[in-house]
Scaffold this motif. Structure first.
Motif, PDB file in Angstrom:
ATOM      1  N   ARG A  23       5.305  -2.991  -4.908  1.00 55.05           N
ATOM      2  CA  ARG A  23       5.414  -1.724  -4.164  1.00 55.05           C
ATOM      3  C   ARG A  23       5.464  -0.520  -5.115  1.00 55.05           C
ATOM      4  O   ARG A  23       5.120   0.584  -4.749  1.00 55.05           O
ATOM      5  N   GLY A  24       5.899  -0.744  -6.328  1.00 62.37           N
ATOM      6  CA  GLY A  24       6.009   0.357  -7.280  1.00 62.37           C
ATOM      7  C   GLY A  24       4.709   0.678  -8.000  1.00 62.37           C
ATOM      8  O   GLY A  24       4.649   1.648  -8.768  1.00 62.37           O
ATOM      9  N   LEU A  25       3.661  -0.128  -7.783  1.00 54.68           N
ATOM     10  CA  LEU A  25       2.376   0.107  -8.439  1.00 54.68           C
ATOM     11  C   LEU A  25       1.582   1.194  -7.720  1.00 54.68           C
ATOM     12  O   LEU A  25       1.803   1.474  -6.542  1.00 54.68           O
ATOM     13  N   SER A  26       0.624   1.771  -8.416  1.00 55.70           N
ATOM     14  CA  SER A  26      -0.256   2.782  -7.827  1.00 55.70           C
ATOM     15  C   SER A  26      -1.681   2.275  -7.661  1.00 55.70           C
ATOM     16  O   SER A  26      -2.507   2.934  -7.012  1.00 55.70           O
ATOM     17  N   ALA A  30      -0.768  -1.426   1.621  1.00 55.32           N
ATOM     18  CA  ALA A  30       0.251  -0.384   1.608  1.00 55.32           C
ATOM     19  C   ALA A  30       0.180   0.438   0.329  1.00 55.32           C
ATOM     20  O   ALA A  30       0.334   1.667   0.348  1.00 55.32           O
ATOM     21  N   VAL A  31      -0.069  -0.233  -0.820  1.00 56.85           N
ATOM     22  CA  VAL A  31      -0.189   0.488  -2.084  1.00 56.85           C
ATOM     23  C   VAL A  31      -1.399   1.419  -2.038  1.00 56.85           C
ATOM     24  O   VAL A  31      -1.339   2.576  -2.485  1.00 56.85           O
ATOM     25  N   ALA A  32      -2.507   0.943  -1.485  1.00 58.24           N
ATOM     26  CA  ALA A  32      -3.704   1.780  -1.356  1.00 58.24           C
ATOM     27  C   ALA A  32      -3.434   2.969  -0.431  1.00 58.24           C
ATOM     28  O   ALA A  32      -3.861   4.099  -0.710  1.00 58.24           O
ATOM     29  N   PHE A  33      -2.723   2.717   0.652  1.00 57.49           N
ATOM     30  CA  PHE A  33      -2.409   3.795   1.598  1.00 57.49           C
ATOM     31  C   PHE A  33      -1.571   4.879   0.917  1.00 57.49           C
ATOM     32  O   PHE A  33      -1.850   6.074   1.041  1.00 57.49           O
ATOM     33  N   ALA A  39      -1.450   5.546  -2.168  1.00 57.36           N
ATOM     34  CA  ALA A  39      -2.226   6.210  -3.217  1.00 57.36           C
ATOM     35  C   ALA A  39      -3.300   7.127  -2.637  1.00 57.36           C
ATOM     36  O   ALA A  39      -4.005   7.805  -3.393  1.00 57.36           O
ATOM     37  N   GLY A  40      -3.434   7.156  -1.318  1.00 56.84           N
ATOM     38  CA  GLY A  40      -4.421   8.015  -0.679  1.00 56.84           C
ATOM     39  C   GLY A  40      -5.790   7.399  -0.546  1.00 56.84           C
ATOM     40  O   GLY A  40      -6.730   8.068  -0.105  1.00 56.84           O
ATOM     41  N   ASN A  41      -5.953   6.138  -0.878  1.00 57.06           N
ATOM     42  CA  ASN A  41      -7.240   5.450  -0.760  1.00 57.06           C
ATOM     43  C   ASN A  41      -7.278   4.758   0.602  1.00 57.06           C
ATOM     44  O   ASN A  41      -7.057   3.546   0.723  1.00 57.06           O
ATOM     45  N   GLN A  42      -7.561   5.549   1.651  1.00 57.49           N
ATOM     46  CA  GLN A  42      -7.472   5.042   3.013  1.00 57.49           C
ATOM     47  C   GLN A  42      -8.527   3.970   3.296  1.00 57.49           C
ATOM     48  O   GLN A  42      -8.251   3.002   4.008  1.00 57.49           O
ATOM     49  N   GLN A  43      -9.730   4.150   2.758  1.00 51.04           N
ATOM     50  CA  GLN A  43     -10.788   3.176   3.022  1.00 51.04           C
ATOM     51  C   GLN A  43     -10.412   1.808   2.482  1.00 51.04           C
ATOM     52  O   GLN A  43     -10.578   0.780   3.152  1.00 51.04           O
ATOM     53  N   LEU A  44      -9.894   1.758   1.249  1.00 48.79           N
ATOM     54  CA  LEU A  44      -9.482   0.484   0.667  1.00 48.79           C
ATOM     55  C   LEU A  44      -8.325  -0.124   1.447  1.00 48.79           C
ATOM     56  O   LEU A  44      -8.262  -1.340   1.652  1.00 48.79           O
ATOM     57  N   ALA A  45      -7.391   0.741   1.895  1.00 51.96           N
ATOM     58  CA  ALA A  45      -6.262   0.246   2.689  1.00 51.96           C
ATOM     59  C   ALA A  45      -6.758  -0.438   3.951  1.00 51.96           C
ATOM     60  O   ALA A  45      -6.298  -1.532   4.313  1.00 51.96           O
ATOM     61  N   SER A  67      -0.918   0.120  10.644  1.00 51.57           N
ATOM     62  CA  SER A  67      -1.193   0.880   9.434  1.00 51.57           C
ATOM     63  C   SER A  67      -2.681   1.171   9.290  1.00 51.57           C
ATOM     64  O   SER A  67      -3.073   2.226   8.783  1.00 51.57           O
ATOM     65  N   ALA A  68      -3.526   0.250   9.732  1.00 57.80           N
ATOM     66  CA  ALA A  68      -4.967   0.512   9.721  1.00 57.80           C
ATOM     67  C   ALA A  68      -5.288   1.696  10.622  1.00 57.80           C
ATOM     68  O   ALA A  68      -6.125   2.551  10.277  1.00 57.80           O
ATOM     69  N   GLY A  69      -4.633   1.772  11.769  1.00 58.02           N
ATOM     70  CA  GLY A  69      -4.836   2.909  12.657  1.00 58.02           C
ATOM     71  C   GLY A  69      -4.449   4.221  12.005  1.00 58.02           C
ATOM     72  O   GLY A  69      -5.147   5.234  12.126  1.00 58.02           O
ATOM     73  N   ARG A  70      -3.353   4.215  11.294  1.00 55.78           N
ATOM     74  CA  ARG A  70      -2.922   5.450  10.615  1.00 55.78           C
ATOM     75  C   ARG A  70      -3.914   5.862   9.529  1.00 55.78           C
ATOM     76  O   ARG A  70      -4.227   7.037   9.348  1.00 55.78           O
ATOM     77  N   ALA A  71      -4.400   4.863   8.779  1.00 54.80           N
ATOM     78  CA  ALA A  71      -5.363   5.164   7.723  1.00 54.80           C
ATOM     79  C   ALA A  71      -6.666   5.698   8.316  1.00 54.80           C
ATOM     80  O   ALA A  71      -7.257   6.658   7.802  1.00 54.80           O
ATOM     81  N   LEU A  72      -7.124   5.095   9.400  1.00 49.68           N
ATOM     82  CA  LEU A  72      -8.356   5.556  10.044  1.00 49.68           C
ATOM     83  C   LEU A  72      -8.192   6.961  10.610  1.00 49.68           C
ATOM     84  O   LEU A  72      -9.122   7.781  10.572  1.00 49.68           O
TER      85      LEU A  72
END
Length: 712
Positions: free
Chosen positions: A107-110, A133-136, A138-144, A169-174
């Motif tokens: 969880r502490g990784l970026s 979650a880490v991708a989310f 970090a702002g990388n919504q597509q990867l999340a 969480s996928a809904g939030r990223a989309l």
């Protein structure tokens, strides 16, 4: 944040605002309907926004409601739980110790790919969710989204813990992607589909400790509103509220406030949506925008737009009628009521309009129909009345309380009492007023005997913890006190709710009966004094009026402002006469102190004025604190009639117990002392006269004997 449920704020930043609680110092006095009957009958209490919006939403089959502590602090003064803490705790559930440590580290990784690589020892669903979650973060919504979709593609038995989490969480990223994309429609539709999937997964039994199924309603509503689907958004927020989330409430509250502030042309366009009409009607009916009794500037604009609208005028007619009634537009209210059907609110309004028109028969009939139409458990929450009293507004109880005012005016006193008493604690003050001031003691006793069985007595632990008495016990205590006041001593005892009160009532009654039957004055005085002492020490408990003037309902610690009952449109002469007949004697606060003083004065009347008992009775009576005037009169009586006592300098403060046993001797000595006092100035003439008299009598006796001896 004033919520415990983290996803509503961290995973679903919906239209949510914290709902604060207003706290006040001092006691909250319940509302009274009988105090200002005209206002009670004319006023239509504001609705409750939470209740109104819950009418707009529907519960979703299979979706579990949130528990109260999932969305708010556990106690009033507790610090809100940290949402991240709740998430972390839920995330650790079901994992072994080493797995928990690894998840915390990841969880502490970026870098999401690095997190996925290092998580190879984790179960597939945990590994994929942490990477997403880490991708989310970090702002990388597509990867999340890719990681979350991989998780959801696993066989169902391999993803019991994170399925709901991943879809939500996928809904939030989309949704975040739709705000950034040039073509917003596709990711927005996918976000809506993801939120619906999260909700279905929760319904299907996949793990959802954070209530994400309910939270998805708010997120989907936000997306729908963004897409222009106002009706659907309002429906979803309302459903979220129905399922126990304050986010649904606060979101609709904010949405209503935003609509109210919109320019009129823009709002007029939105008024084409039926959901917008119903939301603004709920806003107006509950007076949500009002502050300290002041109408907001936008109120009239909203009323006008709603009246000009054609949608919803039939389904929502009773609410629109209520809105116009509160505005004082009675003609429009009547017009809407023609289409309002048979709802409780519609009949309540018809009753009020009938009262306004002076047709009390029609009003009584409408009130009866309103009471039948309102469900027993319907509650509009708590509100402050115009005099700042606190009213727990249950429409059925309020309707019956208003109907009771008409019953009192008709002289149907038992019906009026029964209607008020059925509200239990809500309108207890009004029920108590009718019970001890309007009903005769026989009417009240018959009602209690036939309809109010004694509830289980409170334990000592309950009393120590200030558990309130059941209303039935309060009514029976009221009857017991009234019976004692009116001289029904033996009947009164059994109505008190605990042995201690029963013993006190029994003692008081025994002393009063003993005083009435005693033929010897000292015995009568002793019984009267003991009754006086009992009345003074325990008068609030066994003699006090529940309401004015003693307010036993508050233990005598508070009193309420009262207005003189006068004959008028809603008050008949017969009721006024009944209330006068049952008025406290004297009609002053702590009236039982005056009763105690009067009993002590009667005790003194039966004692020799030269006795210690006479002085001690008056001394104690002066300490009963009935009034300064009575204390002064008692002291003056002691000075004029009583004997000197060494404790007289502390009269009314340090008084011994009356010595009734030795008072009897004073009946003889009081007479001789009076004669001696009268003859004291003539001491020598009286003594000489007594000697001459005795000598004359002796000579006369000697002469008679001598004559008898000569004849013999």
């Amino acid at each position: 944040m004033l919520t415990r449920n983290w996803p509503r704020h961290l995973l679903c930043l919906s239209l949510s605002l914290p709902l604060g609680s207003a706290l006040a110092c001092g006691p909250d006095f319940p509302a009274r309907l009988l105090d200002n009957r005209g206002q009670t009958m004319s006023e239509l209490p504001a609705g409750n926004f939470n209740f109104e919006i819950n009418r707009l939403g529907k519960s979703i089959a299979g979706l579990k409601n949130l528990t109260p502590d999932a969305d708010s602090p556990g106690t009033l003064y507790a610090e809100p739980s940290d949402p991240a803490e709740q998430r972390d705790k839920a995330e650790m559930s079901g994992l072994s110790g080493p797995q928990q440590a690894l998840v915390r580290s990841l969880r502490g990784l970026s870098d999401a790919r690095e997190a996925f690589a290092q998580g190879s020892n984790l179960p597939a669903e945990i590994r994929l969710y942490v990477a997403g979650a880490v991708a989310f973060n970090a702002g990388n919504q597509q990867l999340a989204v890719e990681y979350f979709r991989q998780l959801l593609a696993l066989p169902a038995e391999q993803r019991p813990l994170r399925s709901t989490w991943a879809a939500y969480s996928a809904g939030r990223a989309l949704y975040a992607m739709s705000a950034e994309a040039n073509d917003r429609l596709e990711p927005l539709e996918e976000a809506i589909a993801a939120f619906r999937q999260a909700r279905q997964l929760s319904i299907d039994g996949f793990s959802d400790p954070l209530g994400l199924g309910v939270a998805s309603l708010g997120e989907e509503a936000r997306a729908e509103r963004f897409a222009g689907g106002w009706d659907r958004a309002i429906e979803l927020y309302a459903a979220q509220s129905v399922h126990g989330s304050m986010v649904g409430y606060t979101s609709l509250k904010q949405l209503a406030n935003e609509l109210a502030e919109m320019p009129e042309p823009e709002l007029a366009q939105l008024m084409r949506h039926e959901g917008v009409q119903k939301l603004l009607t709920a806003y107006l009916v509950s007076r949500l925008g009002w502050s300290y009794g002041e109408e907001p500037p936008s109120e009239k604009k909203l009323v006008k737009l709603l009246q000009n609208s054609t949608r919803g005028s039939l389904d929502n007619a009773d609410r629109l009628a209520a809105m116009n009634y509160r505005q004082g537009d009675y003609a429009s209210a009547k017009g809407f009521l023609e289409h309002a059907g048979d709802s409780g609110l519609a009949w309540w309004l018809r009753a009020k309009l009938a009262v306004r028109d002076g047709d009390k028969n029609a009003a009584a009939a409408a009130y009866a129909k309103a009471a039948q139409a309102f469900p027993q458990g319907e509650s509009w929450g708590e509100r402050r009345t115009t005099d700042w009293a606190l009213e727990s507004l249950q429409p059925k109880c309020r309707v019956e309380g208003e109907s009771a005012i008409l019953a009192l005016q008709r002289g149907e006193y038992l019906q009026a009492f029964d209607q008020l008493y059925r509200s239990q604690s809500i309108y207890w003050f009004d029920a108590a007023t009718v019970a001890e001031r309007v009903l005769t003691v026989d009417e009240l006793k018959h009602y209690v005997d036939t309809q109010v069985p004694a509830p289980p007595a409170l334990s000592q632990q309950d009393r120590d913890n200030y558990v309130p008495l059941a209303v039935a016990a309060s009514l029976r205590n009221l009857l017991g006190r009234r019976l004692l006041r009116e001289g029904h001593y033996e009947d009164a005892v059994g109505y008190f709710d605990n042995p201690d009160l029963q013993n006190k009532a029994r003692l008081y009654g025994q002393q009063r009966l003993k005083a009435d039957s005693a033929w010897w004055p000292t015995k009568r005085a002793s019984a009267l004094y003991n009754a006086a002492w009992t009345a003074r020490e325990w008068g609030m408990d066994i003699l006090g009026y529940e309401m004015a003037p003693d307010y036993a309902t508050f233990g005598g610690n508070y009193s309420l402002e009262t207005t003189e009952l006068k004959v008028g449109p809603l008050v008949a002469e017969a009721e006024v006469q009944r209330q006068k007949a049952s008025q406290a004697q004297p009609d002053q606060r702590y009236h039982y102190r005056f009763v105690a003083t009067a009993l002590a004065s009667r005790a003194a009347d039966n004692l020799p004025h030269t006795s210690q008992a006479f002085a001690a009775v008056l001394c104690n009576a002066a300490g009963f604190n009935s009034s300064m005037a009575e204390q002064s009169a008692i002291y003056q009586r002691y000075v004029k009639e009583g004997p000197y006592m060494p404790w007289g300098g502390y009269f009314g403060q340090q008084c011994p117990y009356p010595d009734f046993e030795n008072a009897d001797k004073r009946y003889v000595t009081q007479v001789t002392d009076s004669v001696r006092s009268t003859l004291r100035p003539y001491k020598w003439p009286v003594q000489i006269g007594a000697i001459v008299l005795i000598t004359g009598v002796a000579l006369l006796l000697i002469t008679r004997r001598q004559r008898k001896a000569r004849k013999a």
